[in-house]
Design an enzyme around this catalytic site. Structure first.
Site, PDB file in Angstrom:
ATOM      1  N   ASP A   6       3.128  -2.635 -14.667  1.00 42.27           N
ATOM      2  CA  ASP A   6       2.935  -1.707 -13.546  1.00 42.27           C
ATOM      3  C   ASP A   6       2.169  -2.496 -12.478  1.00 42.27           C
ATOM      4  O   ASP A   6       0.964  -2.716 -12.620  1.00 42.27           O
ATOM      5  CB  ASP A   6       2.152  -0.482 -14.045  1.00 42.27           C
ATOM      6  N   CYS A   7       2.901  -2.933 -11.462  1.00 39.44           N
ATOM      7  CA  CYS A   7       2.294  -3.784 -10.434  1.00 39.44           C
ATOM      8  C   CYS A   7       1.827  -2.921  -9.277  1.00 39.44           C
ATOM      9  O   CYS A   7       2.615  -2.487  -8.430  1.00 39.44           O
ATOM     10  CB  CYS A   7       3.292  -4.820  -9.943  1.00 39.44           C
ATOM     11  N   SER A  10      -3.584  -3.499  -6.237  1.00 37.21           N
ATOM     12  CA  SER A  10      -4.734  -4.332  -6.605  1.00 37.21           C
ATOM     13  C   SER A  10      -4.527  -5.074  -7.918  1.00 37.21           C
ATOM     14  O   SER A  10      -4.879  -6.233  -8.029  1.00 37.21           O
ATOM     15  CB  SER A  10      -6.000  -3.476  -6.737  1.00 37.21           C
ATOM     16  N   GLY A 100       6.676   6.074  -3.164  1.00 40.52           N
ATOM     17  CA  GLY A 100       6.159   4.991  -4.018  1.00 40.52           C
ATOM     18  C   GLY A 100       6.687   5.130  -5.446  1.00 40.52           C
ATOM     19  O   GLY A 100       6.623   6.212  -6.040  1.00 40.52           O
ATOM     20  N   ASP A 102       5.516   4.032  -8.203  1.00 39.44           N
ATOM     21  CA  ASP A 102       4.503   4.398  -9.211  1.00 39.44           C
ATOM     22  C   ASP A 102       4.294   5.912  -9.214  1.00 39.44           C
ATOM     23  O   ASP A 102       4.148   6.538 -10.262  1.00 39.44           O
ATOM     24  CB  ASP A 102       3.188   3.628  -9.003  1.00 39.44           C
ATOM     25  N   ARG A 103       4.334   6.512  -8.022  1.00 41.87           N
ATOM     26  CA  ARG A 103       4.220   7.977  -7.937  1.00 41.87           C
ATOM     27  C   ARG A 103       5.407   8.632  -8.634  1.00 41.87           C
ATOM     28  O   ARG A 103       5.257   9.603  -9.394  1.00 41.87           O
ATOM     29  CB  ARG A 103       4.168   8.419  -6.472  1.00 41.87           C
ATOM     30  N   ASP A 122      -3.236  10.375  -9.019  1.00 41.35           N
ATOM     31  CA  ASP A 122      -3.357   8.957  -9.381  1.00 41.35           C
ATOM     32  C   ASP A 122      -4.429   8.317  -8.510  1.00 41.35           C
ATOM     33  O   ASP A 122      -4.324   8.319  -7.285  1.00 41.35           O
ATOM     34  CB  ASP A 122      -1.994   8.278  -9.162  1.00 41.35           C
TER      35      ASP A 122
HETATM   36  N1  LIG Z   1     -10.019  -2.490 -16.673  1.00 42.26           N
HETATM   37  C1  LIG Z   1      -9.963  -2.447 -15.360  1.00 42.26           C
HETATM   38  N2  LIG Z   1      -9.537  -3.524 -14.679  1.00 42.26           N
HETATM   39  C2  LIG Z   1      -9.445  -3.494 -13.341  1.00 42.26           C
HETATM   40  N3  LIG Z   1      -9.771  -2.427 -12.589  1.00 42.26           N
HETATM   41  C3  LIG Z   1     -10.227  -1.329 -13.194  1.00 42.26           C
HETATM   42  C4  LIG Z   1     -10.321  -1.289 -14.601  1.00 42.26           C
HETATM   43  N4  LIG Z   1     -10.781  -0.070 -14.922  1.00 42.26           N
HETATM   44  C5  LIG Z   1     -10.975   0.594 -13.756  1.00 42.26           C
HETATM   45  N5  LIG Z   1     -10.663  -0.154 -12.710  1.00 42.26           N
HETATM   46  C6  LIG Z   1     -10.736   0.277 -11.319  1.00 42.26           C
HETATM   47  O1  LIG Z   1      -9.459   0.790 -10.986  1.00 42.26           O
HETATM   48  C7  LIG Z   1      -9.182   0.645  -9.607  1.00 42.26           C
HETATM   49  C8  LIG Z   1      -7.771   0.145  -9.434  1.00 42.26           C
HETATM   50  O2  LIG Z   1      -6.916   1.083 -10.027  1.00 42.26           O
HETATM   51  P1  LIG Z   1      -5.405   0.743 -10.312  1.00 42.26           P
HETATM   52  O3  LIG Z   1      -4.786   2.002 -10.816  1.00 42.26           O
HETATM   53  O4  LIG Z   1      -5.262  -0.471 -11.157  1.00 42.26           O
HETATM   54  O5  LIG Z   1      -4.913   0.400  -8.832  1.00 42.26           O
HETATM   55  P2  LIG Z   1      -3.544  -0.148  -8.285  1.00 42.26           P
HETATM   56  O6  LIG Z   1      -2.460   0.483  -9.145  1.00 42.26           O
HETATM   57  O7  LIG Z   1      -3.502   0.293  -6.887  1.00 42.26           O
HETATM   58  O8  LIG Z   1      -3.553  -1.648  -8.435  1.00 42.26           O
HETATM   59  C9  LIG Z   1     -10.258  -0.299  -9.051  1.00 42.26           C
HETATM   60  O9  LIG Z   1     -11.159   0.450  -8.257  1.00 42.26           O
HETATM   61  C10 LIG Z   1     -10.955  -0.817 -10.295  1.00 42.26           C
HETATM   62  O10 LIG Z   1     -12.327  -1.000 -10.076  1.00 42.26           O
HETATM   63  C1  LIG Z   2       0.785   5.255  -2.163  1.00 40.59           C
HETATM   64  C2  LIG Z   2       0.767   3.882  -2.767  1.00 40.59           C
HETATM   65  C3  LIG Z   2       0.199   2.886  -1.780  1.00 40.59           C
HETATM   66  C4  LIG Z   2      -0.137   3.922  -4.018  1.00 40.59           C
HETATM   67  O1  LIG Z   2      -0.244   2.608  -4.519  1.00 40.59           O
HETATM   68  P1  LIG Z   2      -1.389   2.168  -5.537  1.00 40.59           P
HETATM   69  O2  LIG Z   2      -2.673   2.770  -5.119  1.00 40.59           O
HETATM   70  O3  LIG Z   2      -0.974   2.704  -6.895  1.00 40.59           O
HETATM   71  O4  LIG Z   2      -1.399   0.668  -5.537  1.00 40.59           O
HETATM   72  C5  LIG Z   2       2.196   3.458  -3.257  1.00 40.59           C
HETATM   73  O5  LIG Z   2       2.742   4.447  -4.057  1.00 40.59           O
HETATM   74  C6  LIG Z   2       3.126   3.186  -2.087  1.00 40.59           C
HETATM   75  O6  LIG Z   2       3.137   2.116  -1.519  1.00 40.59           O
HETATM   76  N1  LIG Z   2       3.940   4.198  -1.714  1.00 40.59           N
HETATM   77  C7  LIG Z   2       4.885   4.093  -0.611  1.00 40.59           C
HETATM   78  C8  LIG Z   2       4.585   5.123   0.435  1.00 40.59           C
HETATM   79  C9  LIG Z   2       4.785   6.538  -0.057  1.00 40.59           C
HETATM   80  O7  LIG Z   2       4.720   6.830  -1.277  1.00 40.59           O
HETATM   81  O8  LIG Z   2       5.008   7.401   0.804  1.00 40.59           O
HETATM   82  K   LIG Z   3      -0.856   2.524  -9.350  1.00 43.21           K
END
Ligand SMILES: Nc1ncnc2c1ncn2[C@@H]1O[C@H](COP(=O)(O)OP(=O)(O)O)[C@@H](O)[C@H]1O
Ligand SMILES: CC(C)(COP(=O)(O)O)[C@@H](O)C(=O)NCCC(=O)O
Ligand SMILES: [K+]
Length: 249
Positions: A6-7, A10, A100, A102-103, A122
């Protein structure tokens, strides 16, 4: 074994399932492709046959990661793709491919687990909310900055908000008014996330009364969990949807 990725914006969340898909062999959270490969190569007994992946990153970046994985493990890779309708859920976006992924996957997972109306929250880089009716209609959702973005905006756009990760972590021992900058910012942003979550809950109640499930996922879900009693914390909700969108056969 199956590698699932799941990319997010961050972090890359990864896990390896046993071939039966019943058990998790290994899992982790990394901040780069290099760290991902390092983590996987260090696993004794790893034997990958398949990989499925969801990404909200730029296509180029995703393609690069796919290339690296194919080169390293010689696996076939299935990438989740946008869809107008799947597993009884109808994408509510005007342009379905812009939602998105992931959503979308978290919604598929949530709707399947709920078998009824649900609100999916989320908390990652962004915080998102999505509403799905009992008959699978996605009403749409909301996006706002998540904890990392709120915190970084304050750090970047002020002169005097500066503190380290240790202070940040310690600040969240309670949510009383802060007496240090770290406490004031960390608690203030946490309360914003909770306020966001609670206003989604109110909206869901106005639609469905008490007849709905709430799902909580993402790296910062724990920051809001105790403000939402009754919500189901499902850290791997995106992976639940990923398996539905990318079945092996
Ligand atoms: N094990 C972990 N490793 C990295 N980040 C974590 C972890 N647990 C909680 N976090 C927190 O989760 C947030 C990122 O959430 P995440 O769902 O991975 O984001 P994204 O999907 O946008 O990359 C950051 O604020 C980070 O501090
Ligand atoms: C809203 C998001 C930035 C959330 O991403 P995440 O925080 O999980 O990294 C992602 O789902 C995205 O880029 N969506 C495209 C725009 C939209 O859903 O309308
Ligand atoms: K996510």
């Amino acid at each position: 074994m199956i590698l699932e990725l799941d990319c997010g914006n961050s972090f890359i969340k990864w896990r390896v399932l046993e071939a039966s898909q019943a058990a998790v062999f290994a899992e982790g959270v990394v901040d780069s492709d290099v760290a991902l490969l390092g983590g996987l190569h260090s696993l004794a007994g790893l034997s990958l046959q398949h990989c499925r992946l969801v990404s909200v990153r730029a296509q180029e970046e995703t393609n690069r990661l796919v290339g690296v994985l194919v080169a390293a493990f010689g696996v076939s890779i299935s990438c989740a793709a946008p869809s107008r309708e799947m597993a009884g859920v109808r994408n509510g976006y005007e342009e379905y491919a812009r939602l998105g992924l992931d959503r979308w996957l978290a919604m598929l997972g949530g709707f399947q687990l709920a078998s009824g109306a649900c609100l999916v929250l989320d908390f990652g880089t962004a915080a998102t909310a999505d509403f799905i009716t009992a008959d699978g209609e996605h009403l749409g959702g909301f996006i706002c900055p998540g904890m990392p973005l709120m915190r970084n905006q304050l750090r970047t756009h002020t002169r005097k908000i500066r503190y380290d990760d240790v202070a940040a972590e310690r600040a969240l021992e309670s949510l009383v008014p802060g007496r240090t900058t770290a406490q004031a910012v960390e608690r203030g942003c946490t309360l914003m996330l909770r306020g966001f979550a609670q206003s989604q809950l109110e909206l869901a109640r106005s639609y469905w009364g008490e007849e709905f499930s709430v799902f909580l996922t993402g790296g910062d879900a724990e920051l809001v969990a105790d403000a939402l009693p009754g919500a189901r914390f499902v850290p791997d909700l995106v992976f639940v949807g990923l398996a539905m969108a990318c079945p092996l056969s």
